[in-house]
Each structure stands twice: as C-alpha cells, then as structure tokens.
Design a protein around this motif. Structure first.
Motif, PDB file in Angstrom:
ATOM      1  N   LEU A 177       7.778   3.713  -3.733  1.00 17.62           N
ATOM      2  CA  LEU A 177       6.597   4.570  -3.757  1.00 17.62           C
ATOM      3  C   LEU A 177       6.711   5.655  -2.693  1.00 17.62           C
ATOM      4  O   LEU A 177       7.162   5.383  -1.572  1.00 17.62           O
ATOM      5  N   PRO A 178       6.284   6.884  -2.996  1.00 15.45           N
ATOM      6  CA  PRO A 178       6.149   7.888  -1.938  1.00 15.45           C
ATOM      7  C   PRO A 178       5.115   7.401  -0.914  1.00 15.45           C
ATOM      8  O   PRO A 178       4.149   6.722  -1.293  1.00 15.45           O
ATOM      9  N   PRO A 179       5.288   7.712   0.367  1.00 16.31           N
ATOM     10  CA  PRO A 179       4.384   7.181   1.395  1.00 16.31           C
ATOM     11  C   PRO A 179       2.907   7.424   1.113  1.00 16.31           C
ATOM     12  O   PRO A 179       2.072   6.531   1.307  1.00 16.31           O
ATOM     13  N   ARG A 180       2.582   8.617   0.648  1.00 17.62           N
ATOM     14  CA  ARG A 180       1.174   8.935   0.397  1.00 17.62           C
ATOM     15  C   ARG A 180       0.607   8.089  -0.737  1.00 17.62           C
ATOM     16  O   ARG A 180      -0.558   7.669  -0.708  1.00 17.62           O
ATOM     17  N   ILE A 181       1.429   7.814  -1.741  1.00 20.22           N
ATOM     18  CA  ILE A 181       1.013   6.973  -2.856  1.00 20.22           C
ATOM     19  C   ILE A 181       0.942   5.515  -2.415  1.00 20.22           C
ATOM     20  O   ILE A 181       0.033   4.769  -2.804  1.00 20.22           O
ATOM     21  N   ALA A 182       1.891   5.107  -1.583  1.00 24.59           N
ATOM     22  CA  ALA A 182       1.912   3.720  -1.112  1.00 24.59           C
ATOM     23  C   ALA A 182       0.637   3.368  -0.371  1.00 24.59           C
ATOM     24  O   ALA A 182       0.091   2.258  -0.542  1.00 24.59           O
ATOM     25  N   ARG A 183       0.153   4.270   0.467  1.00 24.70           N
ATOM     26  CA  ARG A 183      -1.079   3.985   1.224  1.00 24.70           C
ATOM     27  C   ARG A 183      -2.266   3.761   0.299  1.00 24.70           C
ATOM     28  O   ARG A 183      -3.150   2.955   0.597  1.00 24.70           O
ATOM     29  N   ARG A 184      -2.280   4.468  -0.818  1.00 24.89           N
ATOM     30  CA  ARG A 184      -3.411   4.357  -1.730  1.00 24.89           C
ATOM     31  C   ARG A 184      -3.302   3.151  -2.675  1.00 24.89           C
ATOM     32  O   ARG A 184      -4.302   2.517  -2.988  1.00 24.89           O
ATOM     33  N   LEU A 185      -2.084   2.868  -3.147  1.00 24.07           N
ATOM     34  CA  LEU A 185      -1.941   1.931  -4.267  1.00 24.07           C
ATOM     35  C   LEU A 185      -1.414   0.552  -3.902  1.00 24.07           C
ATOM     36  O   LEU A 185      -1.585  -0.395  -4.683  1.00 24.07           O
ATOM     37  N   THR A 186      -0.747   0.403  -2.755  1.00 20.49           N
ATOM     38  CA  THR A 186      -0.101  -0.873  -2.442  1.00 20.49           C
ATOM     39  C   THR A 186      -1.057  -2.063  -2.489  1.00 20.49           C
ATOM     40  O   THR A 186      -0.728  -3.095  -3.101  1.00 20.49           O
ATOM     41  N   PRO A 187      -2.239  -2.008  -1.866  1.00 25.22           N
ATOM     42  CA  PRO A 187      -3.127  -3.186  -1.926  1.00 25.22           C
ATOM     43  C   PRO A 187      -3.459  -3.610  -3.353  1.00 25.22           C
ATOM     44  O   PRO A 187      -3.435  -4.807  -3.678  1.00 25.22           O
ATOM     45  N   LEU A 188      -3.742  -2.633  -4.213  1.00 28.90           N
ATOM     46  CA  LEU A 188      -4.091  -2.943  -5.596  1.00 28.90           C
ATOM     47  C   LEU A 188      -2.892  -3.516  -6.350  1.00 28.90           C
ATOM     48  O   LEU A 188      -3.022  -4.508  -7.078  1.00 28.90           O
TER      49      LEU A 188
END
Length: 299
Positions: A97-108
C-alpha cells in the motif's frame, strides 16, 4: 537451467529491456545477460533479439516463455506451500500500500481479513507505487494498490478509485490562483513536484505534454507529504490528490484550486501477479479491497 535464469528471462521479456530488468531485480546488467546466455547455450536457441522497440523474444523465445511462466508459477506455489507448512497459520498474504493509503485503510483491511481468514495472516508493506510494482514482479509481495502503474503482462490491473488532482498552496501565497484554474495556467506558478518515476510526476508530465504545457518546476521533492509541508512555508505550489491536503498538520493553512480543461485524475489500481502464489489468500484480500467504500475513506 535454474529458476533464477527463468525469472530473469521472463522479466526481460516483460520490460523489453535488460537495463530496466536489472533495476527491477536489483542485480547488474552483466549478471542478467550472462544468465540468459547460459540459458540460451543450454537450450541451443537464441531466445532474445534487439529491435527498435527494445529486447524482444525470438520465435523460440516466445515458445519458451510460456514454459518459463508455468515453471515460475509452480516455483512460487511450492515456496508458498513450504512457508505455510512451517507456520502455525495457514498461509500469509503480502499486501503493498502507498503510505497515505495505508494510514487510511490498514485497520479496516486487517479487521476484515481476520474475520474472513482467521487461520491465516496478512502483512502490510508500505512503499511508493513504482517500487511496489517492482516488488510484485519479483514476487516480494502478492498484490498492491498502485497509482497509475505502467503496463506489464505479468500483472493484472483493476482501477478501483479515481481522484481529482488539484493545485495546492498556502492561503498566504501570492499570487493567489482562482478557485478553478485551466491546466494551461499552471505554467504561471513555481511548482514543487516529485521526480520521475513517481506516479504523480509521470501523470502530470503526460497530461501537460499532450496539452503542450511547460511547467515551472523549481524543486523536486519525492515524498508527497514533504512537498505539502514545503508549500506551507514558502511561496510555491504543488499538484497533489485533493485528499492529500487533509494528511498534513498544516491543513488549515492550505487551500487549493481545481484544475480544469483538462481535469487531471489519478487512478488507484489493484495490481496482482497473473500467475502468483497462494491464489486463494490473494483473491480473498483483493475481494476485501474491492468492497471498501474508497470515497468514504479518501474524503
């Protein structure tokens, strides 16, 4: 022949370049050339030829390529099976994941993965899109979300979200652009952009080249959030996805103008190896990613 030779041959065929293959595989060009020469000597066939479009397989090379892909796929499955055998969990999937996407989507993603595959594990790997495309080709990860990746026959692509690119700047910046700006007017403003092959830079360069727009790039900063931080302190501008403005602690000090004529949109693409290892876990993870309400999480 060995698996390394087969892998090198496949990647050179996909990229049509020994130099680009060396960059992706992180080995020297002479090493790749030598291994392919050994492969040709063993098979007693010329497998590659140089053309105006780069390195292309010969007729014998095309015939061998199908066998090479099958062998590479089988080796990946064997590697994954042994890794699963040694682990108390039933397999592991690696998602880039790109870092910005990882911050948003990883928990879900982690929550959904644990609910659907409780006896398996997931590894989230962060990186730039250009780097992760190479990791996919080298089988270092199983699937990834990439921004505007270049085509590769080894990879399957599926666009899952598109977002407007905007001209971002500090509220104190002068001259202050209008709220809607034509792409042709971008050349009036000193810009901070990533260097190539960053996906933002590649996309912006392509659109501006097609529209015959010459940008005034005064600095190259390869990490998007660093570029956003830079415009917070100086009279410079940047072109970023609209949602990226909300990722900086200085977001209240920033504003943006919508780019029109033409609109510039990026594409967030789900990428997977066509013949990757552990297809069940990979497809389950891809299903989870596909069903995320991206508009909600990118707002």
């Amino acid at each position: 022949m060995d698996l390394k030779q087969i892998r090198y041959f496949i990647v050179v065929c996909e990229l049509r370049s020994v130099s680009r293959a060396a960059e992706i595989l992180d080995v020297s060009q002479p090493s790749i050339s030598r291994q392919i020469q050994l492969l040709e000597a063993e098979l007693r066939q010329h497998l590659l030829r140089r053309t105006g479009r780069g390195m292309e397989p010969t007729e014998a090379g095309l015939r061998f390529l199908s066998h090479a892909r099958a062998l590479d796929k089988l080796a990946n499955h064997a590697r994954q099976d042994l890794q699963s055998f040694q682990s108390p969990t039933q397999g592991k999937v690696r998602l880039g994941l790109p870092p910005r996407i990882a911050r948003r989507l990883t928990p879900l993603i982690v929550q959904e993965f644990r609910a659907q595959m409780p006896n398996s594990s997931i590894r989230i790997v962060e990186g730039l899109s250009a780097d992760m495309r190479g990791w996919l080709i080298k089988s270092k990860i199983d699937l990834a979300l990439l921004y505007d990746p270049t085509p590769a026959a080894m990879l399957s692509y599926e666009t899952i979200y598109r977002e407007d690119m905007v001209l971002a700047y500090a509220k104190t910046c002068r001259p202050r652009p209008p709220k809607n700006i034509k792409a042709g007017q971008l050349e009036r403003y000193p810009l901070v952009l990533p260097s190539r092959p960053n996906s933002i830079r590649t996309l912006v360069d392509r659109i501006c080249h097609d529209a015959e727009i010459s940008l005034n790039i005064v600095a190259e900063v390869d990490v998007v959030q660093t570029a956003v931080e830079t415009i917070s302190y100086d009279q410079v501008y940047t072109i970023i996805p609209r949602s990226a403005i909300h990722d900086t602690p200085h977001r209240k000090e920033l504003t943006f103008s919508c780019i029109k004529e033409p609109v510039i949109k990026n594409s967030l693409v789900l990428a997977m190896l066509v013949h990757g290892a552990n297809p069940e876990l990979t497809q389950t993870t891809a299903h989870i990613v596909r069903h995320i309400d991206m508009a909600k999480y990118m707002a």
